[in-house]
Design a protein around this motif. Structure first.
Motif, PDB file in Angstrom:
ATOM      1  N   ALA A  34     -28.265  19.919 -56.222  1.00 35.37           N
ATOM      2  CA  ALA A  34     -28.078  19.866 -57.488  1.00 35.37           C
ATOM      3  C   ALA A  34     -27.457  18.417 -57.940  1.00 35.37           C
ATOM      4  CB  ALA A  34     -27.495  20.911 -58.014  1.00 35.37           C
ATOM      5  N   MET A  35     -27.393  18.252 -58.990  1.00 36.68           N
ATOM      6  CA  MET A  35     -26.894  17.166 -59.866  1.00 36.68           C
ATOM      7  C   MET A  35     -26.320  17.566 -61.242  1.00 36.68           C
ATOM      8  SD  MET A  35     -29.522  14.526 -60.232  1.00 36.68           S
ATOM      9  CE  MET A  35     -31.158  14.844 -60.616  1.00 36.68           C
ATOM     10  N   ALA A  36     -25.154  17.153 -61.683  1.00 35.06           N
ATOM     11  CA  ALA A  36     -24.832  17.479 -63.095  1.00 35.06           C
ATOM     12  C   ALA A  36     -24.593  16.167 -63.875  1.00 35.06           C
ATOM     13  CB  ALA A  36     -23.628  18.384 -63.178  1.00 35.06           C
ATOM     14  N   ARG A  37     -25.075  16.393 -65.120  1.00 36.57           N
ATOM     15  CA  ARG A  37     -24.868  15.253 -65.918  1.00 36.57           C
ATOM     16  C   ARG A  37     -23.887  15.593 -67.088  1.00 36.57           C
ATOM     17  NH1 ARG A  37     -31.167  14.191 -66.246  1.00 36.57           N
ATOM     18  NH2 ARG A  37     -31.317  13.129 -64.148  1.00 36.57           N
TER      19      ARG A  37
ATOM     20  N   TYR B 227     -22.330  16.932 -70.353  1.00 34.13           N
ATOM     21  CA  TYR B 227     -22.893  17.300 -71.611  1.00 34.13           C
ATOM     22  C   TYR B 227     -24.451  17.761 -71.349  1.00 34.13           C
ATOM     23  CZ  TYR B 227     -18.593  15.310 -72.774  1.00 34.13           C
ATOM     24  OH  TYR B 227     -17.195  14.831 -72.789  1.00 34.13           O
ATOM     25  N   ARG B 228     -24.992  17.670 -70.355  1.00 30.38           N
ATOM     26  CA  ARG B 228     -26.344  17.695 -70.247  1.00 30.38           C
ATOM     27  C   ARG B 228     -26.891  19.102 -69.071  1.00 30.38           C
ATOM     28  NH1 ARG B 228     -30.309  13.956 -69.641  1.00 30.38           N
ATOM     29  NH2 ARG B 228     -31.738  15.644 -70.143  1.00 30.38           N
ATOM     30  N   GLY B 229     -25.923  19.624 -68.731  1.00 32.37           N
ATOM     31  CA  GLY B 229     -26.100  20.688 -67.543  1.00 32.37           C
ATOM     32  C   GLY B 229     -26.426  20.238 -66.229  1.00 32.37           C
ATOM     33  N   ILE B 230     -26.934  21.218 -65.497  1.00 34.61           N
ATOM     34  CA  ILE B 230     -27.252  21.004 -63.978  1.00 34.61           C
ATOM     35  C   ILE B 230     -28.676  20.791 -64.025  1.00 34.61           C
ATOM     36  CG2 ILE B 230     -26.986  22.168 -62.045  1.00 34.61           C
ATOM     37  CD1 ILE B 230     -24.880  23.626 -64.441  1.00 34.61           C
ATOM     38  N   PHE B 231     -29.159  19.892 -63.107  1.00 39.48           N
ATOM     39  CA  PHE B 231     -30.211  19.662 -62.630  1.00 39.48           C
ATOM     40  C   PHE B 231     -30.487  19.729 -61.089  1.00 39.48           C
ATOM     41  CE2 PHE B 231     -29.403  17.711 -66.654  1.00 39.48           C
ATOM     42  CZ  PHE B 231     -30.641  17.858 -67.289  1.00 39.48           C
ATOM     43  N   LEU B 232     -31.772  20.077 -60.650  1.00 41.57           N
ATOM     44  CA  LEU B 232     -32.114  19.960 -59.266  1.00 41.57           C
ATOM     45  C   LEU B 232     -32.537  18.851 -58.693  1.00 41.57           C
ATOM     46  CD1 LEU B 232     -33.571  23.541 -58.806  1.00 41.57           C
ATOM     47  CD2 LEU B 232     -31.317  22.930 -58.177  1.00 41.57           C
ATOM     48  N   THR B 233     -31.789  18.525 -57.354  1.00 44.08           N
ATOM     49  CA  THR B 233     -32.858  17.202 -56.748  1.00 44.08           C
ATOM     50  C   THR B 233     -34.104  17.695 -56.117  1.00 44.08           C
ATOM     51  OG1 THR B 233     -31.682  18.052 -54.566  1.00 44.08           O
ATOM     52  CG2 THR B 233     -30.293  16.463 -56.272  1.00 44.08           C
ATOM     53  N   GLU B 234     -34.890  16.845 -55.630  1.00 44.92           N
ATOM     54  CA  GLU B 234     -36.041  16.973 -54.886  1.00 44.92           C
ATOM     55  C   GLU B 234     -35.713  17.897 -54.010  1.00 44.92           C
ATOM     56  OE1 GLU B 234     -38.596  14.044 -53.684  1.00 44.92           O
ATOM     57  OE2 GLU B 234     -38.016  12.572 -55.239  1.00 44.92           O
ATOM     58  N   LYS B 235     -34.763  18.016 -53.207  1.00 46.15           N
ATOM     59  CA  LYS B 235     -34.288  18.851 -51.966  1.00 46.15           C
ATOM     60  C   LYS B 235     -33.943  20.186 -52.748  1.00 46.15           C
ATOM     61  CE  LYS B 235     -31.002  19.521 -48.478  1.00 46.15           C
ATOM     62  NZ  LYS B 235     -29.789  18.971 -47.867  1.00 46.15           N
ATOM     63  N   GLY B 236     -33.296  20.364 -53.792  1.00 46.80           N
ATOM     64  CA  GLY B 236     -33.123  21.600 -54.795  1.00 46.80           C
ATOM     65  C   GLY B 236     -34.500  22.103 -55.145  1.00 46.80           C
ATOM     66  N   GLU B 237     -35.321  21.345 -55.602  1.00 44.99           N
ATOM     67  CA  GLU B 237     -36.412  21.960 -56.072  1.00 44.99           C
ATOM     68  C   GLU B 237     -37.336  22.432 -54.993  1.00 44.99           C
ATOM     69  OE1 GLU B 237     -38.371  18.705 -58.282  1.00 44.99           O
ATOM     70  OE2 GLU B 237     -36.905  19.002 -60.106  1.00 44.99           O
ATOM     71  N   ALA B 238     -37.448  21.743 -54.059  1.00 45.05           N
ATOM     72  CA  ALA B 238     -38.151  22.313 -52.776  1.00 45.05           C
ATOM     73  C   ALA B 238     -37.638  23.621 -52.270  1.00 45.05           C
ATOM     74  CB  ALA B 238     -38.303  21.109 -51.556  1.00 45.05           C
ATOM     75  N   LEU B 239     -36.320  23.802 -52.385  1.00 45.90           N
ATOM     76  CA  LEU B 239     -35.786  25.074 -51.741  1.00 45.90           C
ATOM     77  C   LEU B 239     -36.143  25.970 -53.037  1.00 45.90           C
ATOM     78  CD1 LEU B 239     -34.088  26.762 -49.996  1.00 45.90           C
ATOM     79  CD2 LEU B 239     -31.995  25.738 -51.375  1.00 45.90           C
ATOM     80  N   ALA B 240     -36.078  25.744 -54.241  1.00 46.56           N
ATOM     81  CA  ALA B 240     -35.940  26.784 -55.252  1.00 46.56           C
ATOM     82  C   ALA B 240     -37.654  27.391 -55.147  1.00 46.56           C
ATOM     83  CB  ALA B 240     -36.079  26.199 -56.490  1.00 46.56           C
ATOM     84  N   LYS B 241     -38.666  26.384 -54.832  1.00 49.83           N
ATOM     85  CA  LYS B 241     -40.061  26.771 -54.662  1.00 49.83           C
ATOM     86  C   LYS B 241     -40.136  27.909 -53.567  1.00 49.83           C
ATOM     87  CE  LYS B 241     -44.844  24.862 -54.232  1.00 49.83           C
ATOM     88  NZ  LYS B 241     -45.370  23.569 -54.066  1.00 49.83           N
ATOM     89  N   ARG B 242     -39.511  27.520 -52.358  1.00 45.86           N
ATOM     90  CA  ARG B 242     -39.644  28.217 -51.275  1.00 45.86           C
ATOM     91  C   ARG B 242     -39.091  29.617 -51.688  1.00 45.86           C
ATOM     92  NH1 ARG B 242     -37.713  23.849 -48.456  1.00 45.86           N
ATOM     93  NH2 ARG B 242     -35.831  24.666 -47.954  1.00 45.86           N
ATOM     94  N   VAL B 243     -37.810  29.528 -52.119  1.00 46.98           N
ATOM     95  CA  VAL B 243     -37.077  30.892 -52.644  1.00 46.98           C
ATOM     96  C   VAL B 243     -38.062  31.804 -53.580  1.00 46.98           C
ATOM     97  CG1 VAL B 243     -35.295  31.957 -53.553  1.00 46.98           C
ATOM     98  CG2 VAL B 243     -35.103  30.127 -51.933  1.00 46.98           C
ATOM     99  N   ARG B 244     -38.716  31.086 -54.234  1.00 47.62           N
ATOM    100  CA  ARG B 244     -39.790  31.671 -55.398  1.00 47.62           C
ATOM    101  C   ARG B 244     -40.613  32.527 -54.685  1.00 47.62           C
ATOM    102  NH1 ARG B 244     -40.119  27.605 -60.149  1.00 47.62           N
ATOM    103  NH2 ARG B 244     -38.483  28.323 -61.664  1.00 47.62           N
ATOM    104  N   THR B 245     -41.285  31.639 -53.772  1.00 44.80           N
ATOM    105  CA  THR B 245     -42.549  32.053 -52.989  1.00 44.80           C
ATOM    106  C   THR B 245     -42.070  33.379 -52.070  1.00 44.80           C
ATOM    107  OG1 THR B 245     -43.589  29.997 -52.992  1.00 44.80           O
ATOM    108  CG2 THR B 245     -44.442  31.234 -51.335  1.00 44.80           C
TER     109      THR B 245
END
Length: 158
Positions: free
Chosen positions: A84-87, A89-107
């Motif tokens: 993840a990364m944080a910006r 005043y803009r919140g937290i965002f997932l990196t490509e690696k984080g998005e891939a992990l989130a997709k695996r966990v959701r599945t």
């Protein structure tokens, strides 16, 4: 002193595994517990971004039932792990690696949930149980769940 099993007794359902096998199983469980928190966070961050457009530490803390400092500490760990990364005043965002992990966990979560529902577990219970099981289930078990859910259904006698 334990009594000896008689010749007529049924075989033990659970025999004591070898030391190596037992240590390997407990090691796997410890590792799963360690990554479960990170997996819960990336899955929630992805869900929040999908539904509201942003993921804020305050929202994460409330939804996971943890304190704000606990959420901040785990988000810091996510950043260290490259998930993840944080910006400001803009919140937290997932990196490509984080998005891939989130997709695996959701599945994994969906598959475990579908299996529990197919077994007749009430939805509310299945949802709660899937939250824990999804982090500990092996790829072999997930494949078996998937094969079972895709396979022909055998009608059970009532």
């Amino acid at each position: 002193m334990r009594p000896k099993a008689s010749a007529d007794a049924p075989p033990l359902l659970h025999a004591l595994p070898s030391e190596q096998a037992q240590a390997r199983r407990f090691g796997k469980a410890r590792s799963a517990r360690s990554t479960a928190i990170l997996e819960d966070y990336v899955e929630l961050i992805a869900d929040l971004i999908d539904s509201t457009g942003e993921a804020r530490a305050t929202d994460i803390a409330r939804r996971l039932g943890v304190s704000h400092p606990t959420a901040i500490n785990t988000i810091t760990r996510l950043k260290r792990e490259g998930l993840a990364m944080a910006r400001p005043y803009r919140g937290i965002f997932l990196t490509e690696k984080g998005e891939a992990l989130a997709k695996r966990v959701r599945t994994r979560h969906r598959l475990v949930l579908e299996m529990l529902l197919a077994l007749g577990v009430p939805r509310e219970t299945a949802e709660a149980d899937a939250e824990g099981i999804e982090h500990h289930v092996s790829e072999a078990t997930l494949k078996a769940f998937s094969d079972f859910l895709r396979g022909p259904r055998v009608k059970r006698a009532s």
